[in-house]
Design an enzyme around this catalytic site. Structure first.
Site, PDB file in Angstrom:
ATOM      1  N   ASP A 111     -11.938   7.259   3.583  1.00  0.00           N
ATOM      2  CA  ASP A 111     -10.730   7.089   4.396  1.00  0.00           C
ATOM      3  C   ASP A 111     -10.340   5.611   4.529  1.00  0.00           C
ATOM      4  OD1 ASP A 111      -8.584   7.827   5.915  1.00  0.00           O
ATOM      5  OD2 ASP A 111      -9.745   8.179   7.763  1.00  0.00           O
ATOM      6  N   LYS A 158      -9.974  13.306   7.649  1.00  0.00           N
ATOM      7  CA  LYS A 158      -9.442  13.015   8.982  1.00  0.00           C
ATOM      8  C   LYS A 158      -9.370  14.296   9.798  1.00  0.00           C
ATOM      9  CE  LYS A 158      -6.335   9.144   7.820  1.00  0.00           C
ATOM     10  NZ  LYS A 158      -7.012   8.122   8.626  1.00  0.00           N
ATOM     11  N   ASP A 188      -2.472  10.490   3.188  1.00  0.00           N
ATOM     12  CA  ASP A 188      -3.859  10.094   3.416  1.00  0.00           C
ATOM     13  C   ASP A 188      -4.576  11.154   4.248  1.00  0.00           C
ATOM     14  OD1 ASP A 188      -6.255   8.834   3.782  1.00  0.00           O
ATOM     15  OD2 ASP A 188      -5.493   7.286   5.159  1.00  0.00           O
ATOM     16  N   ARG A 190      -7.499  -0.356   1.271  1.00  0.00           N
ATOM     17  CA  ARG A 190      -8.063  -1.611   0.767  1.00  0.00           C
ATOM     18  C   ARG A 190      -8.501  -1.474  -0.687  1.00  0.00           C
ATOM     19  NH1 ARG A 190     -12.318  -1.590   5.638  1.00  0.00           N
ATOM     20  NH2 ARG A 190     -10.390  -0.780   6.560  1.00  0.00           N
ATOM     21  N   LYS A 224       0.863  -1.188   0.000  1.00  0.00           N
ATOM     22  CA  LYS A 224       0.000   0.000   0.000  1.00  0.00           C
ATOM     23  C   LYS A 224       0.893   1.230   0.000  1.00  0.00           C
ATOM     24  CE  LYS A 224      -3.018   2.801   3.036  1.00  0.00           C
ATOM     25  NZ  LYS A 224      -3.857   2.869   4.252  1.00  0.00           N
ATOM     26  N   ASP A 227       1.839   6.788   5.261  1.00  0.00           N
ATOM     27  CA  ASP A 227       0.819   5.802   4.874  1.00  0.00           C
ATOM     28  C   ASP A 227       1.244   5.021   3.623  1.00  0.00           C
ATOM     29  OD1 ASP A 227      -1.530   4.539   5.544  1.00  0.00           O
ATOM     30  OD2 ASP A 227      -2.798   5.892   4.375  1.00  0.00           O
ATOM     31  N   GLU A 243      -9.230   3.775   2.296  1.00  0.00           N
ATOM     32  CA  GLU A 243      -8.749   3.811   0.912  1.00  0.00           C
ATOM     33  C   GLU A 243      -7.693   2.762   0.609  1.00  0.00           C
ATOM     34  OE1 GLU A 243      -7.451   5.541   3.275  1.00  0.00           O
ATOM     35  OE2 GLU A 243      -5.338   5.200   2.887  1.00  0.00           O
TER      36      GLU A 243
HETATM   37  N1  BES Z   1      -3.982   4.953   6.836  1.00  0.00           N
HETATM   38  C1  BES Z   1      -5.073   4.711   7.691  1.00  0.00           C
HETATM   39  C2  BES Z   1      -4.738   3.752   8.843  1.00  0.00           C
HETATM   40  C3  BES Z   1      -3.703   4.266   9.799  1.00  0.00           C
HETATM   41  C4  BES Z   1      -4.097   4.936  10.944  1.00  0.00           C
HETATM   42  C5  BES Z   1      -2.369   4.046   9.582  1.00  0.00           C
HETATM   43  C6  BES Z   1      -3.143   5.387  11.839  1.00  0.00           C
HETATM   44  C7  BES Z   1      -1.423   4.500  10.469  1.00  0.00           C
HETATM   45  C8  BES Z   1      -1.812   5.171  11.596  1.00  0.00           C
HETATM   46  C9  BES Z   1      -6.222   4.093   6.899  1.00  0.00           C
HETATM   47  O1  BES Z   1      -6.308   4.501   5.580  1.00  0.00           O
HETATM   48  C10 BES Z   1      -7.481   4.530   7.561  1.00  0.00           C
HETATM   49  O2  BES Z   1      -7.781   5.676   7.534  1.00  0.00           O
HETATM   50  N2  BES Z   1      -8.194   3.571   8.151  1.00  0.00           N
HETATM   51  C11 BES Z   1      -9.396   3.844   8.820  1.00  0.00           C
HETATM   52  C12 BES Z   1     -10.368   2.790   8.423  1.00  0.00           C
HETATM   53  C13 BES Z   1     -11.779   3.114   8.798  1.00  0.00           C
HETATM   54  C14 BES Z   1     -12.276   4.303   8.012  1.00  0.00           C
HETATM   55  C15 BES Z   1     -12.626   1.885   8.519  1.00  0.00           C
HETATM   56  C16 BES Z   1      -9.111   3.814  10.312  1.00  0.00           C
HETATM   57  O3  BES Z   1      -8.259   3.030  10.745  1.00  0.00           O
HETATM   58  O4  BES Z   1      -9.712   4.585  11.032  1.00  0.00           O
HETATM   59 ZN    ZN Z   2      -4.566   5.095   4.704  1.00  0.00          ZN
HETATM   60 MN    MN Z   3      -7.415   6.289   5.330  1.00  0.00          MN
END
Ligand code: BES
Ligand code: ZN
Ligand code: MN
Length: 488
Positions: free
Chosen positions: A335, A265, A258, A339, A253, A276, A337
């Site tokens: 967010d 966010k 992000d 996946r 990824k 990210d 994204e």
């Molecule tokens: N890049 C983030 C996950 C992340 C969070 C990585 C903190 C490193 C540190 C990912 O894209 C994300 O935003 N995930 C969301 C998923 C949710 C919307 C289902 C999350 O973890 O809140």
């Molecule tokens: Zn992300």
């Molecule tokens: Mn995200």
């Protein structure tokens, strides 16, 4: 970078002499010799400093024997292994990197193999990313330029050092990519850095949006749609094995920033989202390590590189995209994204390369930190053997992963009323597993594993093998994994 050399045990004219003791403060042979030469100063300093010989404990005996002697603890004598060597090498460099000394001489009574790990850790823990720090004072800059490691078999140590050097090159490449801010590393510039691996014999292709559109990668492209930076897919091939041998595929990824997109966010802490792309960074670093040491294996690395931005043309919550697999996805949360990016990168990789194993790395979910804390990456797999091999490789190099289950009911929870699936459930429960279930919908019969490295790619705290910041987690795990499963 620090210069590392190996030599036999012998007198030291300049620099800091580092000698060892085991639990109970028992001086090892070189330490006992240094103690004798200094008229007992080493043992005396140990006593005054409550030194017990515990792993990583340090006593600085400045001035002993006309030079500077440092006593370091190695813990239980019978438990000294490569990871103990790394803990020791890291602890010493952390303490002395900027102390003013130019040279450290390790004279630990350990095997050549473990001596090599001491040096490996010293270099990895001594990593710095100072290119934007224009006002560093001289005493904040590293003074140590040379690490000399004395060992009973310097020839053996030098031979092993080649592989460690390759790992260092890979980890350093990853850390640099991960640490660079998103105005410097975006899909095109990331791809440009990967193109440098051509010099090592890696075949590198870069697909742009036009090519990806033709392939039908609507899931990946939807994420990058709001960005002024063009999305890229980087495909790297290292052909070190037999021509007809199915490759090991590594997929990363690479969200170079992000913001969350329209599902924006919060601003606080958003700067962390420059890393990210840690999964793609680890895959790129692993390719560099493998090519540098000319691994006898076929390995492909595929990176999905996008920037997730809000914009007048950005993807909206509720949009439905068609992935390369033909499956449609309702994007409930822009967010989630990573996946979406991996859906197309995984499908492409499996379709084109028919890999023996496919392993993806991703900073996929914040929930993985809630589940596992910050010391383990999450591991999901549809294959017990692959899972065990990854777990063992991680344990061997100190980059540990812990397996979590693939859960059928959470797969059903991403069924959508108006598309084949949606990208979130709407509930926070099992967030990391939901991400894995989503990815699994883009994996056929291929033996596959997903490493969620959101908790380990970056560290707010220094540890024995890395300073604070980008860890390079995954590079050494993957290097070891390839060595163990594909190089006999
Ligand atoms: N890049 C983030 C996950 C992340 C969070 C990585 C903190 C490193 C540190 C990912 O894209 C994300 O935003 N995930 C969301 C998923 C949710 C919307 C289902 C999350 O973890 O809140
Ligand atoms: Zn992300
Ligand atoms: Mn995200």
């Amino acid at each position: 970078m620090m210069d590392v050399r190996f030599s036999g045990f012998g007198p030291v004219k300049d620099g800091v002499l580092i000698v060892g003791a085991t639990e109970g403060g028992k001086l090892m042979a070189q330490a006992a010799a240094a103690d004798k030469a200094s008229g007992g100063a080493v043992a005396a300093a140990a006593k005054r400093n409550r030194f017990t010989g515990a792993k990583g404990q340090i006593v600085d005996v400045a001035g002993a024997a006309g030079g500077r002697v440092v006593l370091v603890g190695l813990g239980k004598a019978e438990a000294i292994d490569p990871l103990v060597g790394e803990a020791v090498g890291g602890a010493v460099i952390a303490r002395f990197l900027t102390c003013g000394e130019a040279k450290l001489v390790f004279a630990l009574d350990v095997s050549a193999e473990i001596a090599g790990h001491v040096a490996l850790a010293a270099v990895l823990r001594g990593y710095r990313f100072d290119k934007y720090r224009t006002k560093l004072k001289d005493d904040q800059k590293p003074s140590v330029k040379t690490i000399e490691v004395q060992t009973g078999d310097p020839a053996a140590a030098r031979k092993q050092w080649k592989a460690h050097e390759a790992a260092i090159a890979g980890v350093t490449f990853t850390r640099d990519l991960v640490t660079e801010p998103a105005n410097v590393i975006y899909p095109q510039s990331f791809a440009d850095r990967c193109a440098e691996l051509k010099k090592l014999g890696v075949v590198v292709e870069v697909l742009g949006e036009k090519e990806m559109k033709k392939l039908g990668m609507g899931a990946l492209l939807g994420v990058g749609q709001g960005s002024a930076k063009e999305s890229k897919l980087v495909v790297m091939q290292w052909k070190g094995g037999a021509a007809k041998e199915a490759p090991i595929a590594l997929v990363g990824k690479g969200v170079t920033f992000d913001t969350g997109g329209i599902s924006l966010k919060p601003g606080d802490g958003m700067w962390d989202m420059k890393w990210d792309m840690g999964g793609a960074g680890a895959v790129a670093g692993a390719m560099k390590a493998l090519a540098t040491r000319k691994a006898k294996a076929n390995v492909v690395g595929v990176l999905g590189l996008v920037e997730n931005m809000p914009d007048g043309d950005a993807q909206r919550p509720g949009d439905i995209v068609t992935s390369m697999s033909g499956q449609t996805i309702e994007v409930w949360n822009t967010d989630a994204e990573g996946r979406l990016v991996l859906a197309d990168a995984l499908w492409y990789t499996q379709d084109r390369f028919k890999p023996r194993y496919m392993v993806n790395l991703a900073t996929l979910t914040g929930a993985i930190m809630i589940a596992l804390g910050l010391d383990h990456g999450g591991l999901f797999s549809n294959d017990d053997t692959l899972s065990a091999e990854l777990t063992a490789a991680g344990k061997a190099v100190g980059e540990e992963v812990w397996r979590l289950p693939l859960v059928e009911s959470l797969d059903r929870a991403i069924d959508s009323a108006c598309a084949d699936m949606k990208n979130i459930t709407g509930s926070r429960f099992g967030g990391s597993i939901v991400g894995a279930m989503f990815l699994q919908r883009f994996v056929n019969e291929t033996k596959w594993a997903h490493l969620d490295i959101a908790g380990v790619a970056w560290s707010a705290k220094a540890r024995h093998i890395h300073p604070e910041g980008a860890t390079g987690f995954g590079v050494r795990l993957l290097d070891r994994f390839v060595k163990d499963v594909a190089e006999g």
